[in-house]
Write a protein that holds these residues in place. Structure first.
Motif, PDB file in Angstrom:
ATOM      1  N   CYS A 281       0.816  -1.229   0.000  1.00  0.00           N
ATOM      2  CA  CYS A 281       0.000   0.000   0.000  1.00  0.00           C
ATOM      3  C   CYS A 281       0.845   1.273   0.000  1.00  0.00           C
ATOM      4  CB  CYS A 281      -0.909   0.013   1.225  1.00  0.00           C
ATOM      5  SG  CYS A 281      -2.034  -1.361   1.312  1.00  0.00           S
ATOM      6  N   GLU A 282       1.812   1.338   0.939  1.00  0.00           N
ATOM      7  CA  GLU A 282       2.551   2.592   1.114  1.00  0.00           C
ATOM      8  C   GLU A 282       3.467   2.916  -0.065  1.00  0.00           C
ATOM      9  OE1 GLU A 282       2.709  -0.098   2.904  1.00  0.00           O
ATOM     10  OE2 GLU A 282       4.739  -0.605   3.555  1.00  0.00           O
ATOM     11  N   ASP A 283       3.658   1.938  -0.979  1.00  0.00           N
ATOM     12  CA  ASP A 283       4.561   2.156  -2.099  1.00  0.00           C
ATOM     13  C   ASP A 283       3.904   2.868  -3.279  1.00  0.00           C
ATOM     14  OD1 ASP A 283       6.749   0.852  -0.830  1.00  0.00           O
ATOM     15  OD2 ASP A 283       5.731  -1.053  -1.222  1.00  0.00           O
ATOM     16  N   HIS A 284       2.560   2.987  -3.272  1.00  0.00           N
ATOM     17  CA  HIS A 284       1.951   3.711  -4.400  1.00  0.00           C
ATOM     18  C   HIS A 284       0.706   4.520  -4.000  1.00  0.00           C
ATOM     19  CE1 HIS A 284      -1.599   1.015  -5.313  1.00  0.00           C
ATOM     20  NE2 HIS A 284      -0.920   0.269  -4.471  1.00  0.00           N
ATOM     21  N   LEU A 285       0.284   4.396  -2.734  1.00  0.00           N
ATOM     22  CA  LEU A 285      -0.896   5.160  -2.328  1.00  0.00           C
ATOM     23  C   LEU A 285      -0.439   6.418  -1.598  1.00  0.00           C
ATOM     24  CD1 LEU A 285      -2.973   2.100  -1.128  1.00  0.00           C
ATOM     25  CD2 LEU A 285      -3.415   3.482  -3.168  1.00  0.00           C
ATOM     26  N   VAL A 286      -0.986   7.561  -2.008  1.00  0.00           N
ATOM     27  CA  VAL A 286      -0.613   8.824  -1.364  1.00  0.00           C
ATOM     28  C   VAL A 286      -1.889   9.524  -0.923  1.00  0.00           C
ATOM     29  CG1 VAL A 286       1.527   9.160  -2.680  1.00  0.00           C
ATOM     30  CG2 VAL A 286      -0.612  10.084  -3.569  1.00  0.00           C
ATOM     31  N   ARG A 288      -4.501  12.335  -0.627  1.00  0.00           N
ATOM     32  CA  ARG A 288      -4.918  13.354  -1.595  1.00  0.00           C
ATOM     33  C   ARG A 288      -4.539  14.753  -1.130  1.00  0.00           C
ATOM     34  NH1 ARG A 288      -8.278  11.195  -5.516  1.00  0.00           N
ATOM     35  NH2 ARG A 288      -9.091   9.148  -4.983  1.00  0.00           N
ATOM     36  N   ASP A 289      -4.560  14.981   0.212  1.00  0.00           N
ATOM     37  CA  ASP A 289      -4.254  16.336   0.709  1.00  0.00           C
ATOM     38  C   ASP A 289      -2.757  16.540   0.935  1.00  0.00           C
ATOM     39  OD1 ASP A 289      -3.584  15.009   2.998  1.00  0.00           O
ATOM     40  OD2 ASP A 289      -5.165  15.854   4.251  1.00  0.00           O
ATOM     41  N   GLY A 290      -1.952  15.567   0.511  1.00  0.00           N
ATOM     42  CA  GLY A 290      -0.504  15.708   0.653  1.00  0.00           C
ATOM     43  C   GLY A 290       0.012  15.267   2.007  1.00  0.00           C
ATOM     44  N   GLY A 291      -0.858  14.822   2.893  1.00  0.00           N
ATOM     45  CA  GLY A 291      -0.436  14.399   4.241  1.00  0.00           C
ATOM     46  C   GLY A 291       0.329  13.085   4.212  1.00  0.00           C
ATOM     47  N   LYS A 292       0.759  12.678   5.435  1.00  0.00           N
ATOM     48  CA  LYS A 292       1.605  11.478   5.561  1.00  0.00           C
ATOM     49  C   LYS A 292       0.748  10.209   5.394  1.00  0.00           C
ATOM     50  CE  LYS A 292       5.227  10.054   8.680  1.00  0.00           C
ATOM     51  NZ  LYS A 292       4.887   9.191   9.753  1.00  0.00           N
ATOM     52  N   PHE A 293       1.346   9.172   4.785  1.00  0.00           N
ATOM     53  CA  PHE A 293       0.630   7.898   4.627  1.00  0.00           C
ATOM     54  C   PHE A 293       0.430   7.228   5.982  1.00  0.00           C
ATOM     55  CE2 PHE A 293       0.486   3.306   4.166  1.00  0.00           C
ATOM     56  CZ  PHE A 293      -0.521   3.162   3.233  1.00  0.00           C
ATOM     57  N   ARG A 306      -5.087   8.146  -3.045  1.00  0.00           N
ATOM     58  CA  ARG A 306      -5.111   7.812  -4.474  1.00  0.00           C
ATOM     59  C   ARG A 306      -3.806   7.100  -4.823  1.00  0.00           C
ATOM     60  NH1 ARG A 306      -1.974  10.950  -7.794  1.00  0.00           N
ATOM     61  NH2 ARG A 306      -0.944  12.639  -6.705  1.00  0.00           N
ATOM     62  N   SER A 307      -3.818   6.413  -5.959  1.00  0.00           N
ATOM     63  CA  SER A 307      -2.633   5.657  -6.366  1.00  0.00           C
ATOM     64  C   SER A 307      -1.814   6.447  -7.374  1.00  0.00           C
ATOM     65  CB  SER A 307      -3.062   4.333  -6.996  1.00  0.00           C
ATOM     66  OG  SER A 307      -1.940   3.699  -7.565  1.00  0.00           O
ATOM     67  N   ILE A 308      -0.482   6.422  -7.189  1.00  0.00           N
ATOM     68  CA  ILE A 308       0.400   7.069  -8.179  1.00  0.00           C
ATOM     69  C   ILE A 308       0.909   6.045  -9.194  1.00  0.00           C
ATOM     70  CG2 ILE A 308       1.159   8.977  -6.679  1.00  0.00           C
ATOM     71  CD1 ILE A 308       3.827   7.231  -6.344  1.00  0.00           C
TER      72      ILE A 308
END
Ligand SMILES: NC(=O)c1ccc[n+]([C@@H]2O[C@H](COP(=O)([O-])OP(=O)(O)OC[C@H]3O[C@@H](n4cnc5c(N)ncnc54)[C@H](O)[C@@H]3O)[C@@H](O)[C@H]2O)c1
Length: 487
Positions: A281-286, A288-293, A306-308
Motif C-alpha cells: 500500500c505505502e509504495d503507491h498510495l498517497v 490526496r491532501d498531501g499528508g503522511k501515509f 489515491r494511487s500514483i
C-alpha cells in the motif's frame, strides 16, 4: 511416565492457547469418548478442475492411526488415487451420515448437506456473497456447525487459507510466463518463455521450477531480443499471493528493485535480466491532501488516498501481477482510462532493437489478476478466466475481450479464479499439514449440542460461523450485510 508427560503437556497447552471453556485435554490428541468418524467429501461444486482435497493419503493414514474411522466419498478427479487412500485405511462410501465431522475444500451443493453435522469448507459467505446465501440458509436450517477456512488461524496463528494464496501466486506466475511466451510470439518474437507450459501440465512443482530455471538460463545468455528487453514485473501486494508469485519468478535472472528505479531499468537495464518491483500500500498510495501515509487510516478511509501507480510506475511495467486485498471503496490500481493512456504511450524506437524483430506496440504486455476480482482494482478485468482457457486479450479501443487468440491488439489478461487447483498435489498436502493438528479437536465438536457447552479450543471456536441454527456472535454482522444488500 506417559501420564506425567500428558499432564505437563495439557497444562502448557491450556495456558498457551486458552479456550472459551476450560482445556481438559491436550490439543492434537484423540481421547477415549471423542467422536471418531471423519467424512471427506468429493469436490463436486463448480468446474471440473477441482482436484484438491483436504488430505493426501499419508495424512489420512496419520488420522486412521489415531483410531479415527475415515469415510471418503469416491471422486475420480482427486489428485491422489483412491487405492492410495484405501491403503492408508480410508473407507470409500457415498454415505457420510455416520461421520460427525465432514470436511472438504469447496462449497457443498445444497442437496448433499447432511443435517446436524460439523462441516469445514470454504463457504464464501462472510461478505454475504449473494451466490452463496442459499447455501447459508440451508446450513442454518439443517443445524450445521460451519467452520470456514477463510481467516481461520491454527494453534500457531497461521491462517489456513494462506497456503492456497501462496499456491495461487505460484500457479498464476507460471500461467502468465506461459501466456507472455505465446503473446510475444504473436507479436513477432521468439523467446525462451515459449518453453514454459501451463502449470497443470507439469507433474510437480519441482518440475515447474526446473522448467523456469532452464528458461532463466537462456535469458541470462541473451535470448530475450533487445527490442523487448528487459522485461519488467510489478507485484501489487506483498501477501501470500505475491510471495508465491515472486518465488516462481526467482527462477529467472531477476533483480528486485524499488519502484522508483524501474524506469531506469526499463530504459537502460540489462536485457539478460528481468526486473521486478513489489508494491505494498505505502509504495503507491498517497494522501490526496498531501499528508503522511497512514495504513490504518487508509483502511478506514480509503477515499482519502489515491494511487500514483498509473502515472509514475505503470509506464515502465511489462507485466502486472495483482495480489492485493481490494474493497469496492479502495482506489483502483488501474482504471480503464489509465490503461487507455498507457496503451497510447508507445515506446520510442531507440535503435537498440534486435535485427529482424518488430517494435512492441506498447510496454504493458500482460496482467495476471490473481485476485480475480472482476471490475476490482484493475477495472478493465471484467470477467474471470478458466483453467482450460486462462487468457484473453483486452482491447481498450473497442472494450472487447477475446479469449480465443493471442494475436491482435490488446493486453493479455489472465484472471483464473481457482488458481491453486492447477497445483493440486502440493497445495492439498501443505493445506493438510496445517489442518491435521486441528482434527482431534474438531472431532470433539457435536453440532447437536450448544456451542457454549462445547470444549473447543479458541482457534476452532473463533472460526465457527454458524451453530445451533444461528450465526455465531462474531459473524452475526452477515445478517446486516444481507439486509443492506437485499440478499
Ligand atoms: N485466484 C485465486 O485462485 C486466488 C486464490 C487465493 C487468493 N486469492 C485472492 O488474492 C487476494 C490476495 O490474497 P492474499 O492471501 O495474498 O492476501 P494477503 O492478505 O496475504 O495479502 C494482501 C496484500 O495486499 C496488500 N494490499 C492491500 N491493498 C493494497 C493496495 N491497494 N495496493 C498494494 N497492496 C495492497 C496488503 O498490504 C497485503 O500485502 C485476495 O483477494 C484473495 O481472495 C485468489
Amino acid at each position: 511416565m506417559c501420564f506425567a508427560l500428558y499432564i505437563i503437556y495439557a497444562a502448557i497447552e491450556g495456558l498457551r492457547v486458552g479456550s472459551v471453556n476450560r482445556i481438559r485435554r491436550p490439543l492434537g490428541y484423540i481421547m477415549p469418548g471423542d467422536k471418531k468418524v471423519l467424512g471427506i467429501r468429493q469436490e463436486d461444486y463448480g468446474g471440473l478442475w477441482e482436484r484438491r482435497t483436504p488430505f493426501n493419503p499419508d495424512q489420512v493414514k496419520k488420522i486412521v492411526d489415531q483410531g479415527v474411522k475415515v469415510l471418503m466419498e469416491p471422486c475420480g478427479r482427486r489428485a491422489f488415487p483412491q487405492v492410495a487412500y484405501e491403503e492408508a485405511g480410508a473407507i470409500f462410501t457415498d454415505d457420510l451420515s455416520e461421520a460427525s465431522l465432514i470436511i472438504g475444500i469447496k462449497q457443498v451443493p445444497l442437496p448433499s448437506i447432511l443435517p446436524d453435522k460439523t462441516y469445514c469448507f470454504f463457504a464464501h459467505v462472510i461478505k454475504a456473497q449473494e451466490e452463496n446465501m442459499p447455501l447459508l440458509d440451508a446450513i442454518l436450517k439443517h443445524n450445521i456447525r460451519l467452520i470456514d477456512y477463510e481467516g481461520w488461524l491454527d494453534f500457531k496463528g497461521v491462517r489456513l487459507d494462506s497456503v492456497f494464496g501462496q499456491y495461487a501466486g505460484r500457479a498464476g506466475m507460471v500461467n502468465i510466463l506461459h501466456g507472455l511466451g505465446l503473446r510475444l510470439l504473436a507479436l513477432g518474437y521468439h523467446t525462451p518463455l515459449i518453453h514454459i507450459a501451463a502449470p497443470h501440465s507439469y507433474p510437480s512443482l519441482a518440475a515447474i521450477r526446473d522448467a523456469v530455471k532452464h528458461v532463466g538460463a537462456a535469458i541470462s545468455k541473451g535470448a530475450i531480443p533487445k527490442s523487448i528487453g528487459p522485461l519488467t514485473f510489478a507485484f501489487m501486494g506483498a501477501g501470500n499471493v505475491s510471495r508465491g508469485a515472486q518465488e516462481m519468478l526467482n527462477g529467472l535472472p531477476v533483480e528486485f528493485v524499488k519502484a522508483v528505479e524501474l524506469k531506469e531499468k526499463a530504459l537502460n537495464g540489462d536485457h539478460k535480466k528481468v526486473y521486478a518491483t513489489v508494491l505494498d500500500c505505502e509504495d503507491h498510495l498517497v494522501k490526496r491532501d498531501g499528508g503522511k501515509f497512514d495504513l490504518n487510516e487508509y483502511f478506514k478511509q480509503p477515499k482519502l488516498y489515491r494511487s500514483i501507480f498509473p502515472e509514475e510506475i505503470a509506464p515502465w511495467v511489462s507485466c502486472i501481477i495483482n495480489g492485493v486485498l481490494w474493497n469496492y471503496d479502495h482506489p483502483r490500481t488501474l482504471t480503464i482510462e489509465n490503461l487507455r493512456n498507457l496503451i497510447s504511450q508507445t515506446p520510442k524506437d531507440d535503435g537498440k532493437g534486435s535485427p529482424g524483430t518488430p517494435k512492441l506496440p506498447h510496454r504493458l504486455l500482460g496482467v495476471c489478476d490473481i485476485t480475480a476480482d472482476p471490475g476490482g482494482s484493475l477495472e478493465f478485468v471484467k470477467d474471470c478466466t478458466h483453467i482450460d482457457s486462462p487468457f484473453g486479450l483486452y482491447n481498450i479501443n473497442d472494450d472487447s475481450f477475446k479469449t480465443s487468440t493471442f494475436d491482435g491488439p490488446g493486453v493479455l489478461v489472465c484472471a483464473v479464479s481457482n488458481m491453486p487447483s492447477q497445483l493440486p498435489e502440493e497445495a492439498s498436502s501443505d493445506f493438510g499439514d496445517l489442518l491435521l493438528p486441528l482434527i482431534p479437536d474438531l472431532l470433539k465438536s457435536d453440532a447437536t449440542k450448544s456451542l457454549s457447552q462445547e470444549d473447543l479450543p479458541k482457534s476452532i471456536y473463533d472460526a465457527v460461523i454458524t451453530s445451533n441454527g444461528k450465526l455465531t456472535p462474531k459473524f452475526a454482522y452477515i445478517e446486516g450485510l444481507r439486509a443492506k444488500a437485499g440478499v
